[in-house]
Design a protein around this motif. Structure first.
Motif, short mmCIF file in Angstrom:
data_model
loop_
_atom_site.label_atom_id
_atom_site.label_comp_id
_atom_site.label_asym_id
_atom_site.label_seq_id
_atom_site.Cartn_x
_atom_site.Cartn_y
_atom_site.Cartn_z
N ASN A 88 0.83 -1.22 0.00
CA ASN A 88 0.00 0.00 0.00
C ASN A 88 0.86 1.26 0.00
N ASP A 89 1.93 1.24 0.82
CA ASP A 89 2.84 2.40 0.88
C ASP A 89 3.50 2.63 -0.49
N ALA A 90 3.91 1.51 -1.12
CA ALA A 90 4.57 1.63 -2.43
C ALA A 90 3.59 2.18 -3.47
N LEU A 91 2.34 1.71 -3.43
CA LEU A 91 1.33 2.20 -4.37
C LEU A 91 1.05 3.68 -4.15
N GLU A 92 0.96 4.09 -2.88
CA GLU A 92 0.69 5.50 -2.54
C GLU A 92 1.85 6.39 -3.04
N LYS A 93 3.08 5.90 -2.84
CA LYS A 93 4.25 6.66 -3.29
C LYS A 93 4.26 6.79 -4.81
N ALA A 94 3.95 5.68 -5.49
CA ALA A 94 3.91 5.70 -6.95
C ALA A 94 2.84 6.66 -7.45
#
Length: 202
Positions: A88-94
């Motif tokens: 989720n963090d990676a998706l939010e950052k992307a």
């Protein structure tokens, strides 16, 4: 769920021992039978204790196995939760990076549009100024009174500047009037001067 141990084998073993002891006791004199009975009782008691011990150990192993399975399940669940949170963090950052890139692209497009508009405007003004200058020069050359006068014409943003020398104030006024009559002229700056007459020698 607890698994109950299989007592049937142990019972058969105990019964066989009991039958063997009783058989031996039957062959012995009466004093010996009492001793044999005690031995049988002792043997049965030992067998019972062994069965109880085996059952207890089996239950302990089952409980330990259950606890181990529960601990492993908790660890697996925690790992899954952590992996999901990381995803989720990676998706939010992307998503933020994509939004930033789109915003930057929009700014660049807007800046390019403004630059094109400014350039077009400047080019248009330059063409308008050139046309104004050309028309005024043509008008002055077509005028019978001004065609021979050395008048310079420059135009910047629709503002015309006339410079040079003419024979009279009337010609200055005529030149300004002709310049003002042209389309797109905003104003006329007069830098024309009247030639001083030189007295002729007699």
């Amino acid at each position: 769920m607890k698994t109950q141990p299989d007592y049937s084998t142990n019972k058969i073993l105990a019964a066989s021992c009991l039958a063997a002891v009783l058989g031996l006791a039957a062959c012995q004199p009466e004093g010996q039978a009492e001793k044999a009975g005690k031995k049988v009782d002792k043997a049965i008691e030992n067998v019972g204790q062994k069965i109880d011990q085996t059952t207890e150990k089996t239950e302990q192993k089952i409980e330990a196995a259950k606890e181990s399975v529960e601990q492993q399940s908790e660890k697996a669940g925690a790992s899954i939760d952590k992996a999901a949170e990381s995803s989720n963090d990676a998706l939010e950052k992307a998503k933020k990076q994509i939004d930033q890139a789109i915003s930057n692209s929009e700014k660049r497009v807007d800046a390019a549009k403004d630059s094109v508009v400014d350039t077009s405007k400047a080019t248009g003004e330059y063409l308008d100024d050139s046309m104004i200058t050309t028309k005024i020069k043509a008008t002055l050359l077509a005028d019978d009174f001004l065609k021979l006068a050395p008048i310079d014409v420059t135009t910047v943003n629709g503002i015309v500047k006339l410079s040079g020398a003419v024979d009279s104030e009337q010609l200055v006024g005529r030149a300004i009037g002709l310049a003002n009559s042209q389309e797109h002229v905003k104003s006329v700056q007069n830098e024309l001067r009247v030639k001083t007459s030189v007295p002729s020698k007699q």
